[in-house]
Design a protein around this motif. Structure first.
Motif, PDB file in Angstrom:
ATOM      1  N   LEU A 130      15.230  -3.324   0.736  1.00 22.45           N
ATOM      2  CA  LEU A 130      16.263  -2.943   1.714  1.00 22.45           C
ATOM      3  C   LEU A 130      16.085  -1.513   2.190  1.00 22.45           C
ATOM      4  O   LEU A 130      16.313  -1.195   3.357  1.00 22.45           O
ATOM      5  CB  LEU A 130      17.653  -3.145   1.099  1.00 22.45           C
ATOM      6  N   ILE A 162      22.921  -4.412  11.678  1.00 20.25           N
ATOM      7  CA  ILE A 162      23.227  -5.444  10.670  1.00 20.25           C
ATOM      8  C   ILE A 162      22.779  -6.818  11.190  1.00 20.25           C
ATOM      9  O   ILE A 162      22.156  -7.595  10.471  1.00 20.25           O
ATOM     10  CB  ILE A 162      24.734  -5.420  10.312  1.00 20.25           C
ATOM     11  N   LEU A 199      22.164  10.166  36.421  1.00 25.08           N
ATOM     12  CA  LEU A 199      21.473   9.007  35.853  1.00 25.08           C
ATOM     13  C   LEU A 199      20.142   9.399  35.212  1.00 25.08           C
ATOM     14  O   LEU A 199      19.726   8.813  34.224  1.00 25.08           O
ATOM     15  CB  LEU A 199      21.235   7.945  36.935  1.00 25.08           C
ATOM     16  N   ARG A 250      29.122   3.859  18.452  1.00 24.92           N
ATOM     17  CA  ARG A 250      28.609   4.070  17.090  1.00 24.92           C
ATOM     18  C   ARG A 250      28.873   2.856  16.203  1.00 24.92           C
ATOM     19  O   ARG A 250      28.024   2.452  15.416  1.00 24.92           O
ATOM     20  CB  ARG A 250      29.219   5.341  16.482  1.00 24.92           C
ATOM     21  N   PHE A 256      17.305   4.075  34.092  1.00 23.50           N
ATOM     22  CA  PHE A 256      17.695   5.481  34.184  1.00 23.50           C
ATOM     23  C   PHE A 256      18.034   6.085  32.827  1.00 23.50           C
ATOM     24  O   PHE A 256      17.533   7.144  32.469  1.00 23.50           O
ATOM     25  CB  PHE A 256      18.886   5.640  35.135  1.00 23.50           C
ATOM     26  N   TYR A 257      18.903   5.435  32.095  1.00 21.53           N
ATOM     27  CA  TYR A 257      19.366   6.041  30.844  1.00 21.53           C
ATOM     28  C   TYR A 257      18.360   5.881  29.707  1.00 21.53           C
ATOM     29  O   TYR A 257      18.146   6.790  28.925  1.00 21.53           O
ATOM     30  CB  TYR A 257      20.705   5.435  30.430  1.00 21.53           C
ATOM     31  N   LEU A 267      25.355   6.565   9.482  1.00 24.26           N
ATOM     32  CA  LEU A 267      24.983   5.223   9.936  1.00 24.26           C
ATOM     33  C   LEU A 267      24.264   4.418   8.852  1.00 24.26           C
ATOM     34  O   LEU A 267      24.671   3.298   8.524  1.00 24.26           O
ATOM     35  CB  LEU A 267      24.109   5.315  11.194  1.00 24.26           C
ATOM     36  N   TRP A 268      23.224   5.025   8.267  1.00 22.40           N
ATOM     37  CA  TRP A 268      22.432   4.281   7.282  1.00 22.40           C
ATOM     38  C   TRP A 268      23.269   3.948   6.045  1.00 22.40           C
ATOM     39  O   TRP A 268      23.202   2.842   5.523  1.00 22.40           O
ATOM     40  CB  TRP A 268      21.163   5.051   6.899  1.00 22.40           C
ATOM     41  N   ASN A 288      27.159  -2.158   3.829  1.00 17.67           N
ATOM     42  CA  ASN A 288      27.519  -3.463   4.411  1.00 17.67           C
ATOM     43  C   ASN A 288      26.526  -4.543   4.002  1.00 17.67           C
ATOM     44  O   ASN A 288      26.916  -5.636   3.588  1.00 17.67           O
ATOM     45  CB  ASN A 288      27.553  -3.314   5.942  1.00 17.67           C
ATOM     46  N   LEU A 289      25.244  -4.197   4.094  1.00 20.73           N
ATOM     47  CA  LEU A 289      24.212  -5.195   3.763  1.00 20.73           C
ATOM     48  C   LEU A 289      24.240  -5.551   2.284  1.00 20.73           C
ATOM     49  O   LEU A 289      24.100  -6.711   1.917  1.00 20.73           O
ATOM     50  CB  LEU A 289      22.817  -4.681   4.151  1.00 20.73           C
ATOM     51  N   GLN A 313      26.024   0.148  14.508  1.00 25.80           N
ATOM     52  CA  GLN A 313      26.006  -0.358  13.129  1.00 25.80           C
ATOM     53  C   GLN A 313      25.915  -1.891  13.132  1.00 25.80           C
ATOM     54  O   GLN A 313      25.099  -2.475  12.410  1.00 25.80           O
ATOM     55  CB  GLN A 313      27.285   0.098  12.427  1.00 25.80           C
ATOM     56  N   VAL A 341      16.092   2.045  11.049  1.00 31.38           N
ATOM     57  CA  VAL A 341      17.385   2.556  11.536  1.00 31.38           C
ATOM     58  C   VAL A 341      17.219   3.972  12.072  1.00 31.38           C
ATOM     59  O   VAL A 341      17.684   4.282  13.170  1.00 31.38           O
ATOM     60  CB  VAL A 341      18.451   2.506  10.406  1.00 31.38           C
ATOM     61  N   ARG A 364      26.433   3.462   5.880  1.00 33.23           N
ATOM     62  CA  ARG A 364      27.361   2.376   6.217  1.00 33.23           C
ATOM     63  C   ARG A 364      26.628   1.035   6.317  1.00 33.23           C
ATOM     64  O   ARG A 364      27.094   0.016   5.813  1.00 33.23           O
ATOM     65  CB  ARG A 364      28.087   2.694   7.532  1.00 33.23           C
ATOM     66  N   ILE A 365      25.475   1.070   6.947  1.00 39.11           N
ATOM     67  CA  ILE A 365      24.704  -0.169   7.104  1.00 39.11           C
ATOM     68  C   ILE A 365      24.289  -0.691   5.724  1.00 39.11           C
ATOM     69  O   ILE A 365      24.424  -1.878   5.426  1.00 39.11           O
ATOM     70  CB  ILE A 365      23.463   0.068   8.001  1.00 39.11           C
ATOM     71  N   LYS A 366      23.818   0.234   4.891  1.00 39.30           N
ATOM     72  CA  LYS A 366      23.345  -0.180   3.561  1.00 39.30           C
ATOM     73  C   LYS A 366      24.478  -0.784   2.745  1.00 39.30           C
ATOM     74  O   LYS A 366      24.314  -1.833   2.103  1.00 39.30           O
ATOM     75  CB  LYS A 366      22.747   1.034   2.834  1.00 39.30           C
ATOM     76  N   THR A 384      22.358   3.716  20.038  1.00 34.97           N
ATOM     77  CA  THR A 384      23.693   4.294  20.253  1.00 34.97           C
ATOM     78  C   THR A 384      23.892   4.618  21.731  1.00 34.97           C
ATOM     79  O   THR A 384      24.943   4.331  22.297  1.00 34.97           O
ATOM     80  CB  THR A 384      23.877   5.574  19.406  1.00 34.97           C
ATOM     81  N   ASN A 385      22.852   5.202  22.340  1.00 38.33           N
ATOM     82  CA  ASN A 385      22.973   5.555  23.754  1.00 38.33           C
ATOM     83  C   ASN A 385      23.046   4.331  24.648  1.00 38.33           C
ATOM     84  O   ASN A 385      23.798   4.309  25.612  1.00 38.33           O
ATOM     85  CB  ASN A 385      21.807   6.452  24.170  1.00 38.33           C
ATOM     86  N   ARG A 418      18.966  13.655  30.677  1.00 40.22           N
ATOM     87  CA  ARG A 418      18.660  13.149  29.328  1.00 40.22           C
ATOM     88  C   ARG A 418      19.807  13.452  28.383  1.00 40.22           C
ATOM     89  O   ARG A 418      19.648  14.085  27.351  1.00 40.22           O
ATOM     90  CB  ARG A 418      17.341  13.763  28.816  1.00 40.22           C
ATOM     91  N   PHE A 419      20.971  13.046  28.797  1.00 46.76           N
ATOM     92  CA  PHE A 419      22.134  13.207  27.929  1.00 46.76           C
ATOM     93  C   PHE A 419      21.994  12.218  26.779  1.00 46.76           C
ATOM     94  O   PHE A 419      21.927  11.012  26.993  1.00 46.76           O
ATOM     95  CB  PHE A 419      23.406  12.930  28.738  1.00 46.76           C
ATOM     96  N   MET A 420      21.857  12.753  25.577  1.00 42.45           N
ATOM     97  CA  MET A 420      21.656  11.870  24.425  1.00 42.45           C
ATOM     98  C   MET A 420      22.818  11.994  23.457  1.00 42.45           C
ATOM     99  O   MET A 420      23.133  13.088  22.994  1.00 42.45           O
ATOM    100  CB  MET A 420      20.341  12.206  23.703  1.00 42.45           C
ATOM    101  N   LEU A 421      23.389  10.867  23.187  1.00 45.11           N
ATOM    102  CA  LEU A 421      24.483  10.806  22.226  1.00 45.11           C
ATOM    103  C   LEU A 421      23.889  10.629  20.832  1.00 45.11           C
ATOM    104  O   LEU A 421      23.027   9.777  20.632  1.00 45.11           O
ATOM    105  CB  LEU A 421      25.375   9.615  22.583  1.00 45.11           C
ATOM    106  N   GLU A 422      24.338  11.465  19.913  1.00 47.77           N
ATOM    107  CA  GLU A 422      23.819  11.362  18.538  1.00 47.77           C
ATOM    108  C   GLU A 422      24.402  10.135  17.845  1.00 47.77           C
ATOM    109  O   GLU A 422      25.586   9.822  18.028  1.00 47.77           O
ATOM    110  CB  GLU A 422      24.206  12.619  17.750  1.00 47.77           C
ATOM    111  N   ALA A 423      23.600   9.493  17.044  1.00 45.78           N
ATOM    112  CA  ALA A 423      24.108   8.362  16.254  1.00 45.78           C
ATOM    113  C   ALA A 423      24.994   8.905  15.136  1.00 45.78           C
ATOM    114  O   ALA A 423      24.931  10.091  14.798  1.00 45.78           O
ATOM    115  CB  ALA A 423      22.940   7.589  15.669  1.00 45.78           C
ATOM    116  N   SER A 424      25.805   8.045  14.583  1.00 45.72           N
ATOM    117  CA  SER A 424      26.697   8.454  13.500  1.00 45.72           C
ATOM    118  C   SER A 424      25.875   8.990  12.322  1.00 45.72           C
ATOM    119  O   SER A 424      24.877   8.385  11.932  1.00 45.72           O
ATOM    120  CB  SER A 424      27.521   7.249  13.053  1.00 45.72           C
TER     121      SER A 424
END
Lengths: 127, 190
Positions: free
Chosen positions: B18, B55, A18, B47, B150-151, A30-31, A37-38, B51, B25, A33-35, B33-34, A21-27
């Motif tokens: 924009l 949005i 717990l 993921r 914790f996380y 991401l930006w 979409n927006l 997104q 972001v 895709r977001i852009k 994401t985490n 510091r396991f960190m999952l990378e974002a896609s």
């Protein structure tokens, strides 16, 4: 109790996990895709906005006419009702009776027409 | 200072720029994401959820009050979005029987003694799955506190802001959550 458990090897891994510091990378996209979409949403909203503005513009012209028509109809109904009400107040008995008017022509009153008409013979006589 | 910077960025976004949203972001994508992953336990879903969260946040920017911290507001959106996804998932119940059997097996095997995180990928993955099962057994309000504390390594104050509860509630929930977690672990490993 908790401290005992946290100190215990049996549970250590859970709390270690717990706290890790396991960190999952974002896609990575991401930006992008977001852009996308927006922007597509904004275009759609823009189209909707155009339709709306056109609708509002046409309503701006139509509304006064609709208003005049509905107000004049309401006035007409109101005047009619008030007149009927006045009549009812003045003479309640007469309000529900129908006035039978005398016919203008004297066609039926012309006696000569009756006199000159061919006389019908009784059926027994004709036989 | 960071707060001021964010306000300026948001003002720019609200004025129609924009591209300014990219800064927001980039700043929060990993954290969100985490956070999503801790609720969904699926990298792909986390993921996608990230997104959706950004949005949603963009469309709700007008409602954001500059008095509030932007990150707590964003976390709240993320938590609500993930909870909706989890609830929808629970309704659909797409989890196969095989998955359920595997989870039961994992729950019963117990922790590895050499389970230092990062040492062995397989061990870490298995621990991850076991933790998922333990955390999912916690009541919803306790789960939030455990994940955020914790996380996400948030302070009590930040957790209180995100969940809109008092500091004492955070403390008591965290205490109860730890207690419950220990109970679940000991019960499973009997």
């Amino acid at each position: 109790m908790i401290n005992k458990m946290i100190g215990n090897k049996k549970y250590d891994w859970v709390f270690q996990h717990l706290k890790s510091r396991f960190m999952l990378e974002a896609s990575p996209y991401l930006w992008t895709r977001i852009k996308a979409n927006l922007e597509s949403g904004e275009i759609a909203r823009g189209d909707r906005g155009n339709f709306l503005s056109e609708g509002i513009l046409s309503l701006r012209w139509a509304l006064p006419f609709l208003l005049v028509i509905s107000v004049s109809f309401a006035v007409f109904i109101g005047v009619k009702l008030s007149r009927d009400f006045d009549k009812f107040v003045q003479n309640p008995d007469k309000f529900y009776t129908y006035e039978v008017q005398e016919p203008d022509s004297d066609f039926l009153m012309d006696e000569n027409l009756f006199n000159n008409a061919p006389k019908l013979k009784p059926e027994s006589e004709s036989e | 200072m960071a707060g001021m910077d964010e306000r300026e960025i948001i003002r720019e976004i609200l004025n129609g720029n924009l591209d300014a949203y990219e800064k927001i972001v980039n700043r929060y994508s990993t954290q969100i994401t985490n956070l999503c992953y801790r609720y969904l336990f699926s990298v792909e879903e986390a993921r996608d959820a990230t997104q959706d969260v950004f949005i949603k946040a963009y469309h709700g920017l007008k409602n954001w009050e500059p008095k509030a911290q932007f990150n707590t507001w964003l976390y709240r959106i993320a938590i609500n979005h993930c909870l909706n996804l989890v609830r929808r998932r629970n309704i659909i119940k797409f989890q196969s029987l095989d998955n359920q059997v595997n989870n039961k097996v994992l729950l019963k095997t117990g922790p590895f003694t050499e389970s230092a995180p990062g040492e062995d990928k397989l061990v870490v993955e298995q621990n991850e799955k076991r933790i998922k099962n333990y955390i999912n057994r916690l009541p919803e309000n306790q789960r939030h506190v455990i994940i955020l504390y914790f996380y996400q390594q948030m302070s009590y104050k930040e957790i209180a802001d995100v969940l809109k509860i008092s500091l004492s509630s955070v403390e008591s929930r965290l205490f109860r959550a730890k207690k419950k977690l220990a109970k679940i672990i000991s019960k499973v490993n009997k």
